[in-house]
Design an enzyme around this catalytic site. Structure first.
Site, PDB file in Angstrom:
ATOM      1  N   GLU A 112       0.858  -1.189   0.000  1.00 27.72           N
ATOM      2  CA  GLU A 112       0.000   0.000   0.000  1.00 27.72           C
ATOM      3  C   GLU A 112       0.892   1.236   0.000  1.00 27.72           C
ATOM      4  O   GLU A 112       1.812   1.366   0.822  1.00 27.72           O
ATOM      5  CB  GLU A 112      -0.909  -0.008   1.237  1.00 27.72           C
ATOM      6  CG  GLU A 112      -1.846   1.188   1.248  1.00 27.72           C
ATOM      7  CD  GLU A 112      -3.164   0.915   1.963  1.00 27.72           C
ATOM      8  OE1 GLU A 112      -3.441  -0.235   2.332  1.00 27.72           O
ATOM      9  OE2 GLU A 112      -3.927   1.890   2.129  1.00 27.72           O
ATOM     10  N   ARG A 113       0.634   2.108  -0.945  1.00 25.22           N
ATOM     11  CA  ARG A 113       1.425   3.342  -1.108  1.00 25.22           C
ATOM     12  C   ARG A 113       2.909   3.042  -1.301  1.00 25.22           C
ATOM     13  O   ARG A 113       3.766   3.833  -0.893  1.00 25.22           O
ATOM     14  CB  ARG A 113       1.239   4.292   0.071  1.00 25.22           C
ATOM     15  CG  ARG A 113      -0.199   4.558   0.465  1.00 25.22           C
ATOM     16  CD  ARG A 113      -1.025   5.100  -0.654  1.00 25.22           C
ATOM     17  NE  ARG A 113      -2.415   5.280  -0.258  1.00 25.22           N
ATOM     18  CZ  ARG A 113      -3.371   5.615  -1.115  1.00 25.22           C
ATOM     19  NH1 ARG A 113      -3.109   5.774  -2.402  1.00 25.22           N
ATOM     20  NH2 ARG A 113      -4.602   5.785  -0.706  1.00 25.22           N
ATOM     21  N   ASN A 172      -3.303  -1.789   7.603  1.00 19.11           N
ATOM     22  CA  ASN A 172      -4.596  -2.330   7.168  1.00 19.11           C
ATOM     23  C   ASN A 172      -4.397  -3.836   7.162  1.00 19.11           C
ATOM     24  O   ASN A 172      -4.181  -4.464   6.134  1.00 19.11           O
ATOM     25  CB  ASN A 172      -4.959  -1.822   5.772  1.00 19.11           C
ATOM     26  CG  ASN A 172      -5.294  -0.343   5.806  1.00 19.11           C
ATOM     27  OD1 ASN A 172      -5.786   0.174   6.801  1.00 19.11           O
ATOM     28  ND2 ASN A 172      -5.018   0.350   4.713  1.00 19.11           N
ATOM     29  N   GLU A 179     -10.620   4.430   9.028  1.00 18.74           N
ATOM     30  CA  GLU A 179     -10.805   4.078   7.619  1.00 18.74           C
ATOM     31  C   GLU A 179     -11.449   2.695   7.468  1.00 18.74           C
ATOM     32  O   GLU A 179     -11.006   1.863   6.680  1.00 18.74           O
ATOM     33  CB  GLU A 179      -9.479   4.162   6.864  1.00 18.74           C
ATOM     34  CG  GLU A 179      -8.894   5.565   6.923  1.00 18.74           C
ATOM     35  CD  GLU A 179      -7.693   5.813   6.024  1.00 18.74           C
ATOM     36  OE1 GLU A 179      -6.897   4.885   5.840  1.00 18.74           O
ATOM     37  OE2 GLU A 179      -7.560   6.943   5.518  1.00 18.74           O
ATOM     38  N   ARG A 183      -2.168   3.403  16.912  1.00 10.91           N
ATOM     39  CA  ARG A 183      -2.114   4.625  16.084  1.00 10.91           C
ATOM     40  C   ARG A 183      -3.237   5.601  16.430  1.00 10.91           C
ATOM     41  O   ARG A 183      -4.369   5.196  16.717  1.00 10.91           O
ATOM     42  CB  ARG A 183      -2.199   4.269  14.601  1.00 10.91           C
ATOM     43  CG  ARG A 183      -1.016   3.444  14.158  1.00 10.91           C
ATOM     44  CD  ARG A 183      -1.202   3.010  12.732  1.00 10.91           C
ATOM     45  NE  ARG A 183      -0.711   3.955  11.755  1.00 10.91           N
ATOM     46  CZ  ARG A 183      -1.376   4.320  10.664  1.00 10.91           C
ATOM     47  NH1 ARG A 183      -2.597   3.902  10.434  1.00 10.91           N
ATOM     48  NH2 ARG A 183      -0.828   5.143   9.790  1.00 10.91           N
ATOM     49  N   ARG A 187     -11.898  17.426  10.106  1.00  8.27           N
ATOM     50  CA  ARG A 187     -11.026  16.243  10.175  1.00  8.27           C
ATOM     51  C   ARG A 187      -9.728  16.550  10.932  1.00  8.27           C
ATOM     52  O   ARG A 187      -9.201  15.693  11.655  1.00  8.27           O
ATOM     53  CB  ARG A 187     -10.716  15.747   8.758  1.00  8.27           C
ATOM     54  CG  ARG A 187      -9.706  14.623   8.763  1.00  8.27           C
ATOM     55  CD  ARG A 187      -9.587  13.941   7.420  1.00  8.27           C
ATOM     56  NE  ARG A 187      -8.397  13.098   7.378  1.00  8.27           N
ATOM     57  CZ  ARG A 187      -7.965  12.468   6.310  1.00  8.27           C
ATOM     58  NH1 ARG A 187      -8.639  12.559   5.166  1.00  8.27           N
ATOM     59  NH2 ARG A 187      -6.876  11.727   6.349  1.00  8.27           N
ATOM     60  N   LYS A 200       0.742  10.657  13.639  1.00  5.28           N
ATOM     61  CA  LYS A 200       1.334  11.193  12.404  1.00  5.28           C
ATOM     62  C   LYS A 200       1.812  12.617  12.641  1.00  5.28           C
ATOM     63  O   LYS A 200       1.231  13.338  13.461  1.00  5.28           O
ATOM     64  CB  LYS A 200       0.319  11.181  11.262  1.00  5.28           C
ATOM     65  CG  LYS A 200       0.051   9.784  10.711  1.00  5.28           C
ATOM     66  CD  LYS A 200      -0.793   9.828   9.434  1.00  5.28           C
ATOM     67  CE  LYS A 200      -1.066   8.407   8.947  1.00  5.28           C
ATOM     68  NZ  LYS A 200      -1.855   8.351   7.701  1.00  5.28           N
ATOM     69  N   ASP A 227      -2.863  14.120   7.197  1.00  5.25           N
ATOM     70  CA  ASP A 227      -2.331  12.873   6.638  1.00  5.25           C
ATOM     71  C   ASP A 227      -1.117  13.099   5.748  1.00  5.25           C
ATOM     72  O   ASP A 227      -1.249  13.099   4.528  1.00  5.25           O
ATOM     73  CB  ASP A 227      -3.437  12.179   5.828  1.00  5.25           C
ATOM     74  CG  ASP A 227      -3.010  10.820   5.335  1.00  5.25           C
ATOM     75  OD1 ASP A 227      -1.965  10.331   5.789  1.00  5.25           O
ATOM     76  OD2 ASP A 227      -3.721  10.254   4.483  1.00  5.25           O
ATOM     77  N   GLU A 231       3.936   9.008  -0.676  1.00  2.00           N
ATOM     78  CA  GLU A 231       2.529   8.954  -1.084  1.00  2.00           C
ATOM     79  C   GLU A 231       2.041  10.293  -1.623  1.00  2.00           C
ATOM     80  O   GLU A 231       1.309  10.345  -2.605  1.00  2.00           O
ATOM     81  CB  GLU A 231       1.668   8.528   0.114  1.00  2.00           C
ATOM     82  CG  GLU A 231       0.181   8.584  -0.191  1.00  2.00           C
ATOM     83  CD  GLU A 231      -0.709   8.166   0.989  1.00  2.00           C
ATOM     84  OE1 GLU A 231      -0.173   7.819   2.046  1.00  2.00           O
ATOM     85  OE2 GLU A 231      -1.934   8.194   0.810  1.00  2.00           O
ATOM     86  N   HIS A 272      -4.178  18.504   0.504  1.00  2.00           N
ATOM     87  CA  HIS A 272      -5.084  17.460   0.032  1.00  2.00           C
ATOM     88  C   HIS A 272      -5.894  17.828  -1.202  1.00  2.00           C
ATOM     89  O   HIS A 272      -7.085  17.535  -1.280  1.00  2.00           O
ATOM     90  CB  HIS A 272      -6.019  17.004   1.160  1.00  2.00           C
ATOM     91  CG  HIS A 272      -6.077  15.496   1.249  1.00  2.00           C
ATOM     92  ND1 HIS A 272      -6.237  14.701   0.129  1.00  2.00           N
ATOM     93  CD2 HIS A 272      -5.962  14.636   2.300  1.00  2.00           C
ATOM     94  CE1 HIS A 272      -6.229  13.429   0.503  1.00  2.00           C
ATOM     95  NE2 HIS A 272      -6.042  13.364   1.819  1.00  2.00           N
TER      96      HIS A 272
HETATM   97  O1  GCW Z   1      -2.184   8.079   4.186  1.00  2.00           O
HETATM   98  C1  GCW Z   1      -3.358   7.326   4.254  1.00  2.00           C
HETATM   99  C2  GCW Z   1      -3.246   6.408   3.104  1.00  2.00           C
HETATM  100  C3  GCW Z   1      -3.752   5.011   3.359  1.00  2.00           C
HETATM  101  C4  GCW Z   1      -3.156   4.535   4.666  1.00  2.00           C
HETATM  102  C5  GCW Z   1      -3.643   5.451   5.777  1.00  2.00           C
HETATM  103  C6  GCW Z   1      -3.046   5.099   7.126  1.00  2.00           C
HETATM  104  C7  GCW Z   1      -2.436   2.347   5.312  1.00  2.00           C
HETATM  105  O2  GCW Z   1      -3.854   6.976   1.983  1.00  2.00           O
HETATM  106  O3  GCW Z   1      -3.353   4.219   2.269  1.00  2.00           O
HETATM  107  O4  GCW Z   1      -3.477   3.187   4.933  1.00  2.00           O
HETATM  108  O5  GCW Z   1      -3.294   6.757   5.517  1.00  2.00           O
HETATM  109  O6  GCW Z   1      -2.065   5.726   7.489  1.00  2.00           O
HETATM  110  O7  GCW Z   1      -3.550   4.224   7.793  1.00  2.00           O
END
Ligand code: GCW
Length: 696
Positions: free
Chosen positions: A154-155, A197, A278, A311, A322, A346, A351, A379, A508
């Site tokens: 992923e990414r 995920n 998510e 997380r 958000r 984060k 994000d 990403e 974004h």
């Molecule tokens: O940055 C976003 C991404 C998702 C990612 C999510 C996360 C792993 O678009 O792809 O999923 O955050 O950090 O959980």
């Protein structure tokens, strides 16, 4: 104090197994393929003549001899397994006397770190080795892989996953050792193998022996394995009726699972958890809190010394902005997490955008062990096509003052200090590594992997010093003027990306799904509003930007003073965050006297111009760089320049519909045409040799 070990003399020249990178390379030909990472000097150097004194009794100590095979400065390097307790498990002390370097550390892994330090110093500082005492800033210096069990990442933009869950071959083992060595060389000591995920399958009885195999390979390099877990695993794997953390059956299930894991992997690090985020399951599904969920897992691991990294990347669909949601969910839980839980936050509140103000949660939790999560994979910063040296962004966050305990409460300080009772401090980076021969696809993206590790080891390092080290190790034959040109390019690259993508606090405005190109116009019917660019840029006839001040969502209220007032005041708010916190009139006078509109145009233009400048800089250093590397980077820089143009024209032409003011510089595309295209770029296409994807 440990006893001094008996020292045995071993001539390095007698070592038969040379380093795994060197074994594949012809020392006279500079056949660069990028696989050597920052060990490039080994291609062209012959073995040194130093003598290494150590007891070769553990696999890790054996590695030290291999590492020092190329040392050609000191006559003797003497290792002792001792040192004061402040050094902890990983710290070490180097001293130099005449032609002897003495190394003290309390574990074999600490001595291995010292060996890498000696090699680094030799190559970075032209054969000078200085005394030093090193204690890492963080206990856990973690890579988070977002690797799925089917081999996709992923990414990920550097090919497929390194981990092969069907079968681990001999070839894989060689690759895993190389990976472990690279990580250890920069101090990374913890890796989460799978995507947050998470598939419940990772914990199945079939997979744990494979996890154990990987852990066995990484162990001599001082690396602990962690797994991301799915909160519903007890239901998926064993048919339990729910995954409620207060259900005794669920608790037992996790305790049994922990016992099973530790039977395979006695030094297993612990779990990383993405819960109620998510669409993933979590304790909130049962009316329980994040702390109840985390503490249940923490209890299961505690017996074995494991930790839960939980997380804070959450944003339930709600009325709240958000940017405010992680704070709203986690602040009330401050102090409720078990001692072996770390909350991983984060860097920014949304994000991993090219630039965000720091997450206000860092300044709000007093009694919770916090870790920063940084994103190494690009990403939102051009995937593996754009050069973007990320330490510039990371250091901006780490050095940010949260004012939690008054001035000087930087994020580095808050996260590198242990709160009472806590087991570990930690920092995490989302990996940019895949199965491409050169690991990261973009040759210059290796610098981000390198720098993440070094920064996790020493959070006081600067982008400048990180870039210098990496350049000298990766391109050892650059003359000084070329090195300066190259370093400038790296150091300017992040700001350039921000300028041509999202200057002045925009964020974004990416295309749906792939997060590569711009689509400020994107509108997917039925999608969550907070996944749409318009939710963030709010362009209208009046102006641009999100009002997060007191008159808007009041996200500014989540920051401690004086930041709250600073960000809240449109006239004081730093330009780089202006459109993050305010909806600003097109004619608003910026601090330099320009209107917002003209300033916006100037930033997009500056970013675009920089990409031309990077191509020119790269051209200047062509004579000193391996041809294959030069061409690969040149190809990607050309794509970056073209993409910057796409960003520049797309965003300015789109916003112009609202500002109705002229764009001072030239544009070459037409908005209508651009809006008909959707860049079709998938992770793998993007990874391969600078392929950019089709526009559909
Ligand atoms: O940055 C976003 C991404 C998702 C990612 C999510 C996360 C792993 O678009 O792809 O999923 O955050 O950090 O959980």
């Amino acid at each position: 104090m440990h006893n001094l070990i008996e020292k045995v003399k071993i001539g390095v020249g007698l070592v038969t197994s040379v380093s795994m990178f060197a074994c594949c390379a012809d020392p006279v030909v500079s056949n660069y393929d990028g696989s050597m990472l920052w060990f490039q000097n080994e291609l062209n150097s012959s073995k040194g003549s130093a003598v290494v004194l150590l007891e070769d009794s553990t696999p890790t100590l054996g590695l030290i001899r291999e590492e020092l095979a190329y040392l050609n400065l000191a006559d003797t390097v003497e290792f002792s397994l001792d040192g004061d307790s402040i050094l902890g498990n990983d710290g070490y002390e180097l001293s130099v006397s005449g032609k002897t370097v003495s190394v003290h550390g309390r574990t074999d892994v600490a001595l291995l770190y010292a060996a890498f330090d000696i090699m680094r110093q030799q190559n970075v500082d032209a054969n000078a080795i200085s005394p030093s005492r090193q204690i890492p800033s963080y206990d856990l210096r973690m890579l988070n892989h977002w690797d799925n069990m089917d081999g996709t990442v992923e990414r990920g933009y550097a090919g497929k996953s390194l981990w092969h869950w069907d079968e681990i071959t001999d070839e894989d083992v060689v690759r895993y050792k190389a990976y472990a060595r690279a990580n250890a060389s920069v101090g990374i000591n913890a890796v989460v193998l799978n995507n947050v995920n998470a598939s419940p399958e990772i914990l199945s009885g079939n997979n744990l022996p494979k996890v154990a195999m990987i852990a066995d390979i990484l162990r001599p390099y001082g690396i602990k394995v962690f797994l991301s877990v799915n909160f519903s695993s007890p239901m998926n794997l064993s048919g339990l009726l729910n995954a409620d953390p207060l259900n005794p059956h669920v608790r037992h299930w996790w305790q049994d699972k922990a016992q099973e894991i530790y039977a395979h992997i006695p030094d297993f690090g612990g779990f990383l958890v993405k819960a109620n985020s998510e669409g993933l399951p979590g304790p909130l599904d049962y009316g329980r809190s994040h702390s109840e969920g985390a503490n249940m897992l923490a209890e299961a691991l505690n017996l074995y010394g494991g930790v839960v990294v939980w997380r804070a990347f959450v944003y339930s669909p709600s009325d709240a902005d958000r940017a405010k949601q992680a704070y709203l969910e986690f602040k009330p839980l401050d102090g409720e997490f078990a001692d072996n839980v770390i909350i991983q936050i984060k860097n920014g509140p949304i994000d991993f955008q090219p630039r965000e103000p720091f997450s206000p949660l860092f300044g709000a939790l007093h009694n919770t062990q916090m870790a920063v999560e940084l994103q190494i994979t690009q990403e939102y910063t051009g995937a593996s096509n754009h050069v973007c040296f990320l330490p510039s962004m990371w250091c901006e966050t780490m050095n940010a003052d949260t004012y939690r305990d008054g001035a000087g409460s930087t994020i580095t300080k808050l996260t590198s200090q242990k709160i009472a009772g806590a087991k570990y401090t930690a920092i995490a980076g989302v990996s940019n590594i895949g199965d491409e021969p050169n690991w990261c696809a973009h040759p210059l993206a290796q610098a981000n992997w390198y720098a993440f590790g070094r920064l996790a080891w020493n959070a006081d390092m600067t982008p400048d010093s990180l870039a210098t080290e990496w350049i000298r190790l990766t391109l050892p034959s650059l003359p000084l003027h070329a090195e300066n040109t190259f370093r400038d390019m790296l150091l300017e690259s992040h700001e350039a990306v921000v300028d041509y993508m999202m200057p002045l606090g925009l964020h974004h405005i990416f295309a749906w799904g792939h997060h590569y190109g711009p689509e400020p116009w994107c509108d997917v019917p039925g999608a969550r509003p907070d996944w749409m660019p318009k939710y963030y840029h709010r362009a209208d006839e009046k102006g641009l930007g999100s009002d997060r001040s007191k008159t808007g969502s009041n996200a500014t209220g989540q920051y401690n003073e004086p930041l709250c007032s600073l960000y809240n005041d449109i006239n004081q708010c730093p330009d780089k965050y202006l459109l993050w916190f305010h909806h600003v009139d097109w004619n608003f006078r910026m601090k330099n006297g320009q209107t917002l509109w003209n300033e916006l145009c100037r930033h997009y233009d500056k970013g675009l111009t920089m990409t031309d400048h990077f191509l020119a800089s790269w051209k200047r250093i062509e004579p000193y760089v391996d041809k294959a590397m030069w061409e690969d980077v040149n190809n990607r820089l050309t794509i970056q320049r073209d993409d910057a143009r796409w960003w520049h024209d797309g965003c300015l032409l789109y916003f112009q519909q609202y500002s109705k003011m002229p764009i001072p510089q030239k544009t070459i595309y037409k908005l209508d045409d651009m809006m008909k295209y959707h860049i079709n770029i998938t992770n793998y296409e993007c990874a391969s040799k600078g392929y950019r994807g089709e526009k559909m």
